[in-house]
Design a protein around this motif. Structure first.
Motif, PDB file in Angstrom:
ATOM      1  N   HIS A 174       1.058  -1.127  -0.184  1.00 47.22           N
ATOM      2  CA  HIS A 174      -0.248  -0.026  -0.032  1.00 47.22           C
ATOM      3  C   HIS A 174       1.065   1.216   0.399  1.00 47.22           C
ATOM      4  O   HIS A 174       1.785   1.217   0.539  1.00 47.22           O
ATOM      5  CB  HIS A 174      -1.358   0.176   1.405  1.00 47.22           C
ATOM      6  CG  HIS A 174      -2.074  -0.955   1.055  1.00 47.22           C
ATOM      7  ND1 HIS A 174      -3.113  -0.602   1.050  1.00 47.22           N
ATOM      8  CD2 HIS A 174      -1.816  -2.200   1.362  1.00 47.22           C
ATOM      9  CE1 HIS A 174      -3.900  -1.922   0.958  1.00 47.22           C
ATOM     10  NE2 HIS A 174      -3.034  -3.246   1.358  1.00 47.22           N
ATOM     11  N   PHE A 175       0.556   2.032  -1.287  1.00 50.79           N
ATOM     12  CA  PHE A 175       1.408   3.753  -1.688  1.00 50.79           C
ATOM     13  C   PHE A 175       0.596   4.602  -0.920  1.00 50.79           C
ATOM     14  O   PHE A 175      -0.538   4.821  -1.746  1.00 50.79           O
ATOM     15  CB  PHE A 175       1.910   3.814  -2.294  1.00 50.79           C
ATOM     16  CG  PHE A 175       3.395   4.789  -2.176  1.00 50.79           C
ATOM     17  CD1 PHE A 175       4.174   4.031  -1.319  1.00 50.79           C
ATOM     18  CD2 PHE A 175       3.330   5.605  -3.111  1.00 50.79           C
ATOM     19  CE1 PHE A 175       5.563   5.626  -1.424  1.00 50.79           C
ATOM     20  CE2 PHE A 175       3.827   7.200  -2.665  1.00 50.79           C
ATOM     21  CZ  PHE A 175       5.045   6.527  -2.138  1.00 50.79           C
ATOM     22  N   TYR A 176       0.665   5.658  -0.070  1.00 50.21           N
ATOM     23  CA  TYR A 176      -0.061   6.820   0.177  1.00 50.21           C
ATOM     24  C   TYR A 176       1.022   7.782  -0.119  1.00 50.21           C
ATOM     25  O   TYR A 176       2.231   8.163   0.585  1.00 50.21           O
ATOM     26  CB  TYR A 176      -0.519   6.673   1.332  1.00 50.21           C
ATOM     27  CG  TYR A 176      -1.002   5.532   2.339  1.00 50.21           C
ATOM     28  CD1 TYR A 176      -2.805   6.136   2.350  1.00 50.21           C
ATOM     29  CD2 TYR A 176      -0.134   4.859   2.677  1.00 50.21           C
ATOM     30  CE1 TYR A 176      -3.672   4.355   2.528  1.00 50.21           C
ATOM     31  CE2 TYR A 176      -1.194   3.218   3.376  1.00 50.21           C
ATOM     32  CZ  TYR A 176      -2.597   3.067   3.275  1.00 50.21           C
ATOM     33  OH  TYR A 176      -3.019   2.857   3.330  1.00 50.21           O
ATOM     34  N   TYR A 177       0.589   8.710  -0.910  1.00 48.07           N
ATOM     35  CA  TYR A 177       1.031  10.532  -0.571  1.00 48.07           C
ATOM     36  C   TYR A 177      -0.558  11.104   0.429  1.00 48.07           C
ATOM     37  O   TYR A 177      -1.079  11.356   0.032  1.00 48.07           O
ATOM     38  CB  TYR A 177       0.582  10.945  -2.446  1.00 48.07           C
ATOM     39  CG  TYR A 177       1.419  10.559  -3.479  1.00 48.07           C
ATOM     40  CD1 TYR A 177       2.711  10.250  -3.608  1.00 48.07           C
ATOM     41  CD2 TYR A 177       1.088   9.690  -3.831  1.00 48.07           C
ATOM     42  CE1 TYR A 177       3.778  10.133  -4.521  1.00 48.07           C
ATOM     43  CE2 TYR A 177       1.666   9.119  -4.999  1.00 48.07           C
ATOM     44  CZ  TYR A 177       2.848   9.155  -5.691  1.00 48.07           C
ATOM     45  OH  TYR A 177       3.574   8.639  -7.016  1.00 48.07           O
ATOM     46  N   GLY A 178      -0.070  11.641   1.319  1.00 50.13           N
ATOM     47  CA  GLY A 178      -0.292  12.204   1.971  1.00 50.13           C
ATOM     48  C   GLY A 178      -1.695  10.905   2.651  1.00 50.13           C
ATOM     49  O   GLY A 178      -1.347  10.006   2.913  1.00 50.13           O
ATOM     50  N   ASP A 179      -2.896  11.587   2.171  1.00 51.57           N
ATOM     51  CA  ASP A 179      -3.880  10.839   2.507  1.00 51.57           C
ATOM     52  C   ASP A 179      -4.902   9.604   1.668  1.00 51.57           C
ATOM     53  O   ASP A 179      -5.352   9.025   1.405  1.00 51.57           O
ATOM     54  CB  ASP A 179      -5.272  11.622   3.065  1.00 51.57           C
ATOM     55  CG  ASP A 179      -4.867  12.830   3.873  1.00 51.57           C
ATOM     56  OD1 ASP A 179      -4.665  11.959   5.330  1.00 51.57           O
ATOM     57  OD2 ASP A 179      -5.739  13.650   4.612  1.00 51.57           O
ATOM     58  N   PRO A 186      -4.341   3.072 -17.332  1.00 50.05           N
ATOM     59  CA  PRO A 186      -4.202   4.765 -17.943  1.00 50.05           C
ATOM     60  C   PRO A 186      -3.559   5.007 -16.266  1.00 50.05           C
ATOM     61  O   PRO A 186      -3.041   5.242 -15.382  1.00 50.05           O
ATOM     62  CB  PRO A 186      -5.894   4.453 -17.576  1.00 50.05           C
ATOM     63  CG  PRO A 186      -6.727   3.671 -16.326  1.00 50.05           C
ATOM     64  CD  PRO A 186      -5.368   2.330 -16.662  1.00 50.05           C
ATOM     65  N   SER A 187      -3.418   6.797 -17.038  1.00 53.97           N
ATOM     66  CA  SER A 187      -2.171   7.894 -16.306  1.00 53.97           C
ATOM     67  C   SER A 187      -3.387   8.095 -14.733  1.00 53.97           C
ATOM     68  O   SER A 187      -4.585   7.492 -14.566  1.00 53.97           O
ATOM     69  CB  SER A 187      -3.084   9.057 -17.323  1.00 53.97           C
ATOM     70  OG  SER A 187      -2.001   9.192 -18.252  1.00 53.97           O
ATOM     71  N   GLY A 188      -2.212   7.697 -13.844  1.00 53.96           N
ATOM     72  CA  GLY A 188      -2.895   8.061 -12.549  1.00 53.96           C
ATOM     73  C   GLY A 188      -3.270   6.781 -12.010  1.00 53.96           C
ATOM     74  O   GLY A 188      -4.122   6.652 -10.908  1.00 53.96           O
ATOM     75  N   CYS A 189      -2.719   5.701 -12.586  1.00 52.91           N
ATOM     76  CA  CYS A 189      -3.355   4.210 -11.943  1.00 52.91           C
ATOM     77  C   CYS A 189      -2.337   3.916 -10.900  1.00 52.91           C
ATOM     78  O   CYS A 189      -2.368   2.659 -10.227  1.00 52.91           O
ATOM     79  CB  CYS A 189      -3.550   3.012 -13.622  1.00 52.91           C
ATOM     80  SG  CYS A 189      -1.663   2.545 -14.589  1.00 52.91           S
ATOM     81  N   GLU A 205      -4.762   6.819  -1.023  1.00 53.58           N
ATOM     82  CA  GLU A 205      -3.918   5.623  -1.384  1.00 53.58           C
ATOM     83  C   GLU A 205      -3.528   5.465  -2.860  1.00 53.58           C
ATOM     84  O   GLU A 205      -4.372   5.199  -3.468  1.00 53.58           O
ATOM     85  CB  GLU A 205      -4.546   4.907  -0.517  1.00 53.58           C
ATOM     86  CG  GLU A 205      -4.821   3.119  -0.624  1.00 53.58           C
ATOM     87  CD  GLU A 205      -5.242   2.215  -0.181  1.00 53.58           C
ATOM     88  OE1 GLU A 205      -6.112   2.531   0.113  1.00 53.58           O
ATOM     89  OE2 GLU A 205      -4.412   1.380   0.335  1.00 53.58           O
ATOM     90  N   ALA A 206      -2.579   5.148  -2.700  1.00 55.28           N
ATOM     91  CA  ALA A 206      -2.243   5.059  -4.796  1.00 55.28           C
ATOM     92  C   ALA A 206      -2.115   4.019  -4.865  1.00 55.28           C
ATOM     93  O   ALA A 206      -2.375   3.745  -5.961  1.00 55.28           O
ATOM     94  CB  ALA A 206      -0.590   6.266  -5.242  1.00 55.28           C
ATOM     95  N   LEU A 207      -1.529   3.432  -3.926  1.00 55.35           N
ATOM     96  CA  LEU A 207      -1.520   1.201  -4.754  1.00 55.35           C
ATOM     97  C   LEU A 207      -1.707   1.308  -3.141  1.00 55.35           C
ATOM     98  O   LEU A 207      -1.928   0.936  -2.627  1.00 55.35           O
ATOM     99  CB  LEU A 207      -0.065   0.846  -4.799  1.00 55.35           C
ATOM    100  CG  LEU A 207       1.125   1.730  -5.729  1.00 55.35           C
ATOM    101  CD1 LEU A 207       2.473   1.756  -5.099  1.00 55.35           C
ATOM    102  CD2 LEU A 207       0.494   1.153  -6.776  1.00 55.35           C
TER     103      LEU A 207
END
Lengths: 252, 250
Positions: B10-15, B37-40, B17-19
């Motif tokens: 799991h990966f987070y940019y701040g709040d 797609p972009s941003g996935c 959750e990107a992964l």
């Protein structure tokens, strides 16, 4: 509708038109056969060129689609299937033309109705036409189970074809003056049986397109299992790696 | 044993959750393509393998990410040592304002190598591996900027190879290149997998199909499907994958 979808729809329309033409060739060849109508037979022979033109058109449509849109997954399977269906349709039309040519060669105004009955030629022709119609319907409805139902019908054609030789041999013995007609009829029966085989091939392609399953060379049991909705013996279209499932060509 | 492995990442940019719980393994000497797609989250995931996201403020990761069975986020791992083993090539060629030779030698010099004979041989070997040697052998002292875009990208690959990594990460390495340069990069990727494990992010479906052994489809931070490339592009298991690769998405 996207540009790519429009192209795909146009291609399907072309092959649909070809299907209709081949169907009318088969129907007309049948009418010509059972009434020994040489005018109708001539019409079938004349129209064969249109089928050939359709074959070239659909082939070129498929090539263009592959070159321009780089299809993958179900789009790629559709193109691969249509290319093969196209070839099978053209062969079926050749058989319709072949039947018409035999009609042209008949010297007598009618075929012995008792012999036709013994040979079950009407039933065979009707069964073949139904198989052919089902191939079209399966693709239009995108129904692979319906396509699977075609395989069982081919057994009827095979059985009638097998029974034809002794019936005709017997008829020749009793009616030596009808040798040529009998030989023509045997050839016609073989052609009808071959149309059934090509309908099978088309059904296999429709199943490949819709379900990515390979029924070709899968055997009768696997085909019947597929029709019953079971997967036994049916190969899924998948990567075949050197270390596992690479198909080995039969030894020559 | 797999070369690279991710377990419930799991990966987070701040709040944000990107992964969302990525689990997958990559085998040595294979090319794996990440598509989506972009941003996935595919580039975010790629960058975790050489800890490039460490520098992003407010980011955090949970889960286990390992190379050769070793946790690459363990406390005792030196990031610069990790990056010697995991090279990276970016979307746009980014040669340093130095000569062709010095661009390739740079990684060796910053790692303390002083033996000029050794450096020269490694530069040549790297340029050969990147299929660039024949084009630049007579102008090694010229500025890297004198090269074409495609040559610059291969120079960047040579620079990544010079420190002898075992993994090469590529983030859209050919997206800024013309078809001829792209073909050279793709051919190069195919050759390099004999010696390296390659992970490539690409928006070009055909490129993924051409160069990779395995393909992973990401969507909204999730790994939707991961399978042999031929399977993905002929008969994907998941409808969303099919919709994406056939352009029907959204």
């Amino acid at each position: 509708m996207k540009h790519q979808e429009k192209e795909s729809a146009a291609l399907r329309k072309n092959i649909g038109d070809m299907w209709s033409l081949v169907q009318s060739q088969l129907v007309l060849a049948g009418e010509a056969l059972f009434s020994v109508n040489k005018d109708q037979a001539t019409e079938v022979i004349t129209r064969e060129k249109r089928v050939n033109a359709f074959e070239l058109l659909v082939e070129s449509d498929c090539e263009n689609y592959i070159a321009l849109f780089n299809p993958v997954a179900i789009d790629l399977r559709l193109m691969l299937s249509l290319l093969k269906i196209n070839t099978n349709l053209e062969r079926i039309a050749d058989f319709a033309e072949g039947i018409a040519r035999y009609v042209m060669a008949f010297e007598k105004p009618a075929i012995d109705p008792e012999l036709l009955l013994k040979l079950r030629l009407h039933s065979m022709y009707d069964e073949m036409l139904e198989m052919f119609n089902l191939t079209r319907l399966s693709l239009d409805r995108e129904d692979s189970r319906l396509a699977g139902s075609i395989f069982a019908k081919d057994d009827v054609l095979d059985e009638i074809n097998k029974a034809a030789t002794p019936i005709l041999a017997d008829h020749i013995r009793n009616h030596p003056d009808q040798v040529m007609e009998c030989l023509y009829l045997l050839s016609i029966i073989r052609k009808i049986e071959r149309v059934g085989d090509h309908c099978n091939n088309i059904a296999e392609e429709i199943v490949f397109y819709l379900d990515a399953k390979i029924l070709k060379h899968a055997g009768t049991a696997a085909r019947e299992a597929f029709w019953r909705g079971e997967d036994a013996g049916v190969t899924n279209c998948r990567i075949l790696r050197e270390d596992s499932d690479t198909p080995v060509p039969p030894e020559s | 044993m797999s070369k690279l492995a991710a377990k419930d990442i799991h990966f987070y940019y701040g709040d944000f959750e990107a992964l969302k719980g990525i689990t997958m393994e990559m085998t040595a000497h294979t090319v794996t393509a990440f598509i989506g797609p972009s941003g996935c989250g595919k580039s975010t995931f790629l960058r975790l393998f050489n800890r490039m996201n460490d520098l992003v403020d407010g980011s955090r990761m949970t889960g286990l990410l390992s190379m050769d069975g070793e946790d690459i986020y363990a406390r005792n791992i030196q990031v610069d040592e990790l990056r010697k083993k995991v090279g990276m090539v970016f979307q746009r060629p980014n040669p340093f304002p130095k000569s062709i030779f010095e661009n390739v030698a740079y990684g060796l010099r910053v790692n303390g190598v002083k033996d000029s004979g050794f450096i020269a041989s490694r530069v040549e070997a790297s340029l050969r591996a990147a299929a660039l040697w024949d084009e630049v052998k007579d102008k090694l002292r010229q500025s890297a900027f004198s090269l074409s875009g495609g040559q610059q990208q291969r120079l960047c690959i040579a620079r990544a190879l010079a420190i002898e990594p075992s993994v090469v990460l590529m983030d859209e390495p050919a997206s800024a290149l013309d078809p001829i340069s792209t073909a050279k990069i793709e051919e190069l990727i195919f050759e390099l997998k004999k010696d390296y494990t390659i992970v490539i992010v690409t928006h070009n479906m055909q490129q993924a199909a051409r160069v990779s052994d395995k393909t992973a489809f990401f969507y909204l931070g999730e790994l939707i499907e991961y399978d042999d490339t031929k399977k993905i592009f002929l008969n994907p298991r998941v409808e969303a994958t099919q919709n994406y690769i056939t352009g029907r998405f959204g």
